[in-house]
Design a protein around this motif. Structure first.
Motif, PDB file in Angstrom:
ATOM      1  N   SER A  51       0.828  -1.213   0.000  1.00 29.71           N
ATOM      2  CA  SER A  51       0.000   0.000   0.000  1.00 29.71           C
ATOM      3  C   SER A  51       0.863   1.264   0.000  1.00 29.71           C
ATOM      4  O   SER A  51       0.432   2.315  -0.460  1.00 29.71           O
ATOM      5  N   LEU A  52       2.087   1.152   0.529  1.00 26.10           N
ATOM      6  CA  LEU A  52       2.985   2.321   0.539  1.00 26.10           C
ATOM      7  C   LEU A  52       3.407   2.712  -0.873  1.00 26.10           C
ATOM      8  O   LEU A  52       3.792   3.848  -1.127  1.00 26.10           O
ATOM      9  N   ARG A  53       3.358   1.720  -1.808  1.00 28.86           N
ATOM     10  CA  ARG A  53       3.679   2.023  -3.209  1.00 28.86           C
ATOM     11  C   ARG A  53       2.424   2.347  -4.001  1.00 28.86           C
ATOM     12  O   ARG A  53       2.440   2.393  -5.225  1.00 28.86           O
ATOM     13  N   GLY A  54       1.300   2.482  -3.271  1.00 25.48           N
ATOM     14  CA  GLY A  54       0.051   2.801  -3.937  1.00 25.48           C
ATOM     15  C   GLY A  54      -0.634   1.586  -4.538  1.00 25.48           C
ATOM     16  O   GLY A  54      -1.561   1.722  -5.346  1.00 25.48           O
ATOM     17  N   GLU A  55      -0.195   0.400  -4.137  1.00 22.63           N
ATOM     18  CA  GLU A  55      -0.837  -0.816  -4.651  1.00 22.63           C
ATOM     19  C   GLU A  55      -1.747  -1.387  -3.573  1.00 22.63           C
ATOM     20  O   GLU A  55      -1.406  -1.355  -2.393  1.00 22.63           O
ATOM     21  N   ARG A  56      -2.852  -1.944  -4.006  1.00 20.28           N
ATOM     22  CA  ARG A  56      -3.773  -2.543  -3.038  1.00 20.28           C
ATOM     23  C   ARG A  56      -3.151  -3.812  -2.463  1.00 20.28           C
ATOM     24  O   ARG A  56      -2.630  -4.651  -3.206  1.00 20.28           O
ATOM     25  N   SER A  57      -3.185  -3.939  -1.129  1.00 16.42           N
ATOM     26  CA  SER A  57      -2.675  -5.174  -0.523  1.00 16.42           C
ATOM     27  C   SER A  57      -3.817  -6.173  -0.374  1.00 16.42           C
ATOM     28  O   SER A  57      -4.990  -5.806  -0.505  1.00 16.42           O
ATOM     29  N   SER A  58      -3.461  -7.424  -0.103  1.00 19.48           N
ATOM     30  CA  SER A  58      -4.498  -8.464   0.030  1.00 19.48           C
ATOM     31  C   SER A  58      -5.378  -8.185   1.239  1.00 19.48           C
ATOM     32  O   SER A  58      -4.927  -7.608   2.230  1.00 19.48           O
ATOM     33  N   ASN A  59      -6.623  -8.631   1.146  1.00 21.11           N
ATOM     34  CA  ASN A  59      -7.489  -8.588   2.328  1.00 21.11           C
ATOM     35  C   ASN A  59      -6.972  -9.621   3.324  1.00 21.11           C
ATOM     36  O   ASN A  59      -6.445 -10.662   2.931  1.00 21.11           O
ATOM     37  N   ILE A  60      -7.154  -9.328   4.611  1.00 19.59           N
ATOM     38  CA  ILE A  60      -6.649 -10.246   5.645  1.00 19.59           C
ATOM     39  C   ILE A  60      -7.788 -10.617   6.585  1.00 19.59           C
ATOM     40  O   ILE A  60      -8.604  -9.766   6.959  1.00 19.59           O
ATOM     41  N   PHE A  61      -7.801 -11.885   6.959  1.00 15.77           N
ATOM     42  CA  PHE A  61      -8.747 -12.305   8.001  1.00 15.77           C
ATOM     43  C   PHE A  61      -7.924 -12.793   9.191  1.00 15.77           C
ATOM     44  O   PHE A  61      -7.108 -13.696   9.056  1.00 15.77           O
ATOM     45  N   ILE A  62      -8.156 -12.155  10.353  1.00 15.29           N
ATOM     46  CA  ILE A  62      -7.403 -12.507  11.561  1.00 15.29           C
ATOM     47  C   ILE A  62      -8.345 -13.148  12.567  1.00 15.29           C
ATOM     48  O   ILE A  62      -9.413 -12.610  12.864  1.00 15.29           O
ATOM     49  N   TYR A  63      -7.911 -14.298  13.068  1.00 14.25           N
ATOM     50  CA  TYR A  63      -8.730 -14.989  14.053  1.00 14.25           C
ATOM     51  C   TYR A  63      -7.937 -15.222  15.335  1.00 14.25           C
ATOM     52  O   TYR A  63      -6.744 -15.518  15.296  1.00 14.25           O
ATOM     53  N   GLY A  64      -8.585 -15.114  16.485  1.00 11.53           N
ATOM     54  CA  GLY A  64      -7.940 -15.418  17.765  1.00 11.53           C
ATOM     55  C   GLY A  64      -8.891 -15.151  18.908  1.00 11.53           C
ATOM     56  O   GLY A  64      -9.807 -14.342  18.786  1.00 11.53           O
ATOM     57  N   LYS A  65      -8.674 -15.843  20.017  1.00 11.69           N
ATOM     58  CA  LYS A  65      -9.515 -15.649  21.208  1.00 11.69           C
ATOM     59  C   LYS A  65      -9.346 -14.218  21.741  1.00 11.69           C
ATOM     60  O   LYS A  65      -8.354 -13.569  21.436  1.00 11.69           O
ATOM     61  N   PRO A  66     -10.292 -13.741  22.579  1.00  9.04           N
ATOM     62  CA  PRO A  66     -10.162 -12.386  23.126  1.00  9.04           C
ATOM     63  C   PRO A  66      -8.860 -12.238  23.912  1.00  9.04           C
ATOM     64  O   PRO A  66      -8.421 -13.179  24.573  1.00  9.04           O
ATOM     65  N   GLY A  67      -8.263 -11.036  23.812  1.00 13.39           N
ATOM     66  CA  GLY A  67      -7.046 -10.757  24.582  1.00 13.39           C
ATOM     67  C   GLY A  67      -5.803 -11.436  24.054  1.00 13.39           C
ATOM     68  O   GLY A  67      -4.826 -11.598  24.780  1.00 13.39           O
ATOM     69  N   THR A  68      -5.804 -11.829  22.764  1.00 11.82           N
ATOM     70  CA  THR A  68      -4.600 -12.449  22.205  1.00 11.82           C
ATOM     71  C   THR A  68      -3.790 -11.443  21.391  1.00 11.82           C
ATOM     72  O   THR A  68      -2.847 -11.819  20.708  1.00 11.82           O
ATOM     73  N   GLY A  69      -4.193 -10.188  21.440  1.00 16.55           N
ATOM     74  CA  GLY A  69      -3.380  -9.135  20.822  1.00 16.55           C
ATOM     75  C   GLY A  69      -3.728  -8.810  19.386  1.00 16.55           C
ATOM     76  O   GLY A  69      -2.993  -8.078  18.730  1.00 16.55           O
ATOM     77  N   LYS A  70      -4.861  -9.315  18.897  1.00 18.77           N
ATOM     78  CA  LYS A  70      -5.232  -9.070  17.483  1.00 18.77           C
ATOM     79  C   LYS A  70      -5.359  -7.572  17.203  1.00 18.77           C
ATOM     80  O   LYS A  70      -4.727  -7.040  16.298  1.00 18.77           O
ATOM     81  N   THR A  71      -6.189  -6.916  18.016  1.00 16.85           N
ATOM     82  CA  THR A  71      -6.444  -5.489  17.796  1.00 16.85           C
ATOM     83  C   THR A  71      -5.178  -4.676  18.030  1.00 16.85           C
ATOM     84  O   THR A  71      -4.866  -3.770  17.252  1.00 16.85           O
ATOM     85  N   ALA A  72      -4.447  -5.028  19.101  1.00 17.86           N
ATOM     86  CA  ALA A  72      -3.221  -4.272  19.416  1.00 17.86           C
ATOM     87  C   ALA A  72      -2.234  -4.380  18.262  1.00 17.86           C
ATOM     88  O   ALA A  72      -1.638  -3.376  17.850  1.00 17.86           O
ATOM     89  N   VAL A  73      -2.070  -5.584  17.706  1.00 19.48           N
ATOM     90  CA  VAL A  73      -1.098  -5.789  16.633  1.00 19.48           C
ATOM     91  C   VAL A  73      -1.508  -5.031  15.372  1.00 19.48           C
ATOM     92  O   VAL A  73      -0.702  -4.293  14.791  1.00 19.48           O
ATOM     93  N   ILE A  74      -2.753  -5.175  14.970  1.00 20.47           N
ATOM     94  CA  ILE A  74      -3.169  -4.530  13.719  1.00 20.47           C
ATOM     95  C   ILE A  74      -3.145  -3.005  13.879  1.00 20.47           C
ATOM     96  O   ILE A  74      -2.732  -2.284  12.955  1.00 20.47           O
ATOM     97  N   SER A  75      -3.522  -2.498  15.060  1.00 23.36           N
ATOM     98  CA  SER A  75      -3.485  -1.044  15.290  1.00 23.36           C
ATOM     99  C   SER A  75      -2.041  -0.553  15.232  1.00 23.36           C
ATOM    100  O   SER A  75      -1.758   0.513  14.676  1.00 23.36           O
ATOM    101  N   TYR A  76      -1.147  -1.341  15.813  1.00 22.18           N
ATOM    102  CA  TYR A  76       0.275  -0.973  15.829  1.00 22.18           C
ATOM    103  C   TYR A  76       0.825  -0.899  14.410  1.00 22.18           C
ATOM    104  O   TYR A  76       1.435   0.099  14.010  1.00 22.18           O
ATOM    105  N   VAL A  77       0.552  -1.947  13.621  1.00 21.04           N
ATOM    106  CA  VAL A  77       1.067  -1.974  12.248  1.00 21.04           C
ATOM    107  C   VAL A  77       0.443  -0.840  11.426  1.00 21.04           C
ATOM    108  O   VAL A  77       1.134  -0.143  10.683  1.00 21.04           O
ATOM    109  N   ALA A  78      -0.853  -0.637  11.607  1.00 16.14           N
ATOM    110  CA  ALA A  78      -1.545   0.403  10.839  1.00 16.14           C
ATOM    111  C   ALA A  78      -0.989   1.785  11.163  1.00 16.14           C
ATOM    112  O   ALA A  78      -0.797   2.620  10.288  1.00 16.14           O
ATOM    113  N   ARG A  79      -0.700   1.990  12.464  1.00 19.10           N
ATOM    114  CA  ARG A  79      -0.150   3.272  12.904  1.00 19.10           C
ATOM    115  C   ARG A  79       1.201   3.530  12.230  1.00 19.10           C
ATOM    116  O   ARG A  79       1.464   4.598  11.696  1.00 19.10           O
ATOM    117  N   LYS A  80       2.036   2.488  12.241  1.00 18.96           N
ATOM    118  CA  LYS A  80       3.376   2.625  11.644  1.00 18.96           C
ATOM    119  C   LYS A  80       3.264   2.832  10.129  1.00 18.96           C
ATOM    120  O   LYS A  80       4.050   3.562   9.541  1.00 18.96           O
TER     121      LYS A  80
END
Length: 397
Positions: A51-80
């Motif tokens: 996406s940094l080169r202006g290209e669409r990246s693949s859609n992602i499906f993330i699965y995990g039990k509550p409190g396994t860091g899914k939201t924290a990880v994706i928010s962190y990567v998105a922020r960066k």
DNA sequence: AGTCCACAGGAAGGGCAGGCGA
DNA sequence: TCGCCTGCCCTTCCTGTGGACT
């Protein structure tokens, strides 16, 4: 001001023995490091990097039990990712699909997305198709990549089906300037198997599973956080281990571990203790469950409270839907409520069951019919507190 | 094997509130 | 002001169900 009250306030202002940075243990805190999730961070970053080169990246499906860091990880990567994007050509939109009034209908979800892009959409009043048009137009306004994170996507699917997903995964076909990548996050793996196969294949171009943290990993997470949150030496030996062990029992939930630590520290502070001890963790565990249930009950509509009150009044006996409904009707007369139909009360019983306040199990009594056996799932102390609130605050008799 | 009970729970739609555009 | 749209809460109608009873 009374002298005792003054001394309490003064103590809070002048000495703060336990917390160094309390904000760093709240839910809104965004940590700068996520221990034991390096692999997941790198994988997601690699997928989203085009996406940094202006290209669409693949859609992602993330699965995990509550409190396994899914939201924290994706928010962190998105922020960066947003930070790294030159001229802001990457835009991240995060939606928690569990939020009422934001993403509980198709209209509200699309309206919310449009608002995130700066459009004004009325709360109601427009045909849904028109809201889609407003959103599409806002997306395509300029050349950019939009990463749409739909957290707890399964909750939304249960409420409104998969039409919205079908529309969203196909949106790129109609865009000239912008492109959208979707990141779906879910606690429920079976969700994927229940959606339209065409949507499924688009949504899960890449799939990631977050494993629960084990007790040792939770300990590391807590220790890392302790350095930021607490003053040196205030956390006694065994406290971190205990929080980690309790949270590990609950499918390795890091959020639960951090909550336990925070509430334990608050209790210690309130008790004038200089240190957080294991006993404070025990008290925190009881307090968290208790507060959650009390808050849930107070938020219920009056009809739902009347149903709960009828179950409380019947407690101790074999209670079935029909019995609950009979008592409920009498309670309605007593407090001046219009009684709802049994069909509706049946739904309210289901809702109370889902909230974990009661247990309702469908059973068959043979030729005496099929019904639900209802019991309270509250301990005596909590039950007494609820009775007190229901009688004094809501005037149930 | 067939009947029957007391619901569970799905589907459809009514009525109201809030909002829009003409 | 009016017609139209959505959300929400609710009712009405209906079919389905598991196991005791006949």
């Amino acid at each position: 001001m009374q002298a005792s009250l003054k001394s309490i306030f003064e103590r809070y202002v002048t000495v703060n023995n336990i917390f160094k940075n309390k904000k760093a243990i709240t839910t809104s805190y965004k940590p700068e490091s996520l221990p034991h999730r390096e692999k997941e961070i790198n994988t997601i970053a690699t997928i989203l990097a085009p996406s940094l080169r202006g290209e669409r990246s693949s859609n992602i499906f993330i699965y995990g039990k509550p409190g396994t860091g899914k939201t924290a990880v994706i928010s962190y990567v998105a922020r960066k990712l947003e930070e790294s994007s030159k001229n802001g050509n990457v835009k991240v939109i995060y939606v928690n699909c569990k939020m009422r009034k934001i993403a509980d209908t198709e209209y509200r979800l699309i309206a919310h997305l449009a608002r995130e892009l700066g459009e004004e959409v009325p709360v109601t009043g427009l045909p849904t198709e028109q809201v889609y048009n407003i959103f599409f137009k806002a997306v395509d306004e300029k050349e950019r990549i939009i990463i749409l994170i739909l957290d707890e996507i399964d909750v939304l699917f249960e409420k409104i089906g998969d039409d919205f997903l079908y529309n969203l995964v196909r949106i790129n076909e109609n865009l000239k300037n912008a492109q959208i990548s979707i990141v779906g996050i879910s606690n429920n793996l079976s969700f994927l198997s229940s959606i339209d196969p065409r949507v499924k294949s688009s949504l899960s171009e890449e799939e990631l599973i977050f494993k629960p943290y084990n007790a040792a990993e939770l300990q590391n997470i807590l220790r890392d956080r302790c350095k930021i949150v607490f003053n040196d030496g205030v956390i006694s030996d065994g406290v971190v281990e205990k929080c980690a062990a309790l949270a590990a029992q609950e499918h390795g939930d890091a959020r639960r571990a951090l909550d336990l630590l925070r509430v334990a520290a608050e209790i210690a502070e309130r008790m004038n203790s200089d240190k957080v001890e294991e006993i404070h963790v025990d008290m925190a565990e009881a307090k968290i469950d208790r507060d959650r249930i009390l808050e849930t009950i107070e938020m219920q509509p009056r009809q739902s409270q009347a149903v709960l009150w009828s179950i409380i009044k019947l407690n101790g006996n074999e209670v079935y839907t029909g019995d609950v409904y009979d008592v409920y009707k009498k309670i309605c007369v007593d407090v001046g409520l219009k009684p709802l139909t049994q069909r509706r009360v049946s739904d309210l019983i289901s809702e109370l069951d889902l909230l974990g306040i009661i247990n309702a199990k469908v059973i068959s009594k043979g030729r005496y019919g099929r019904t639900r056996k209802v019991s309270l799932s509250l301990d005596n102390g909590l039950l007494e507190k609820i009775k007190e609130i229901m009688t004094t605050k809501y005037y149930f008799q």
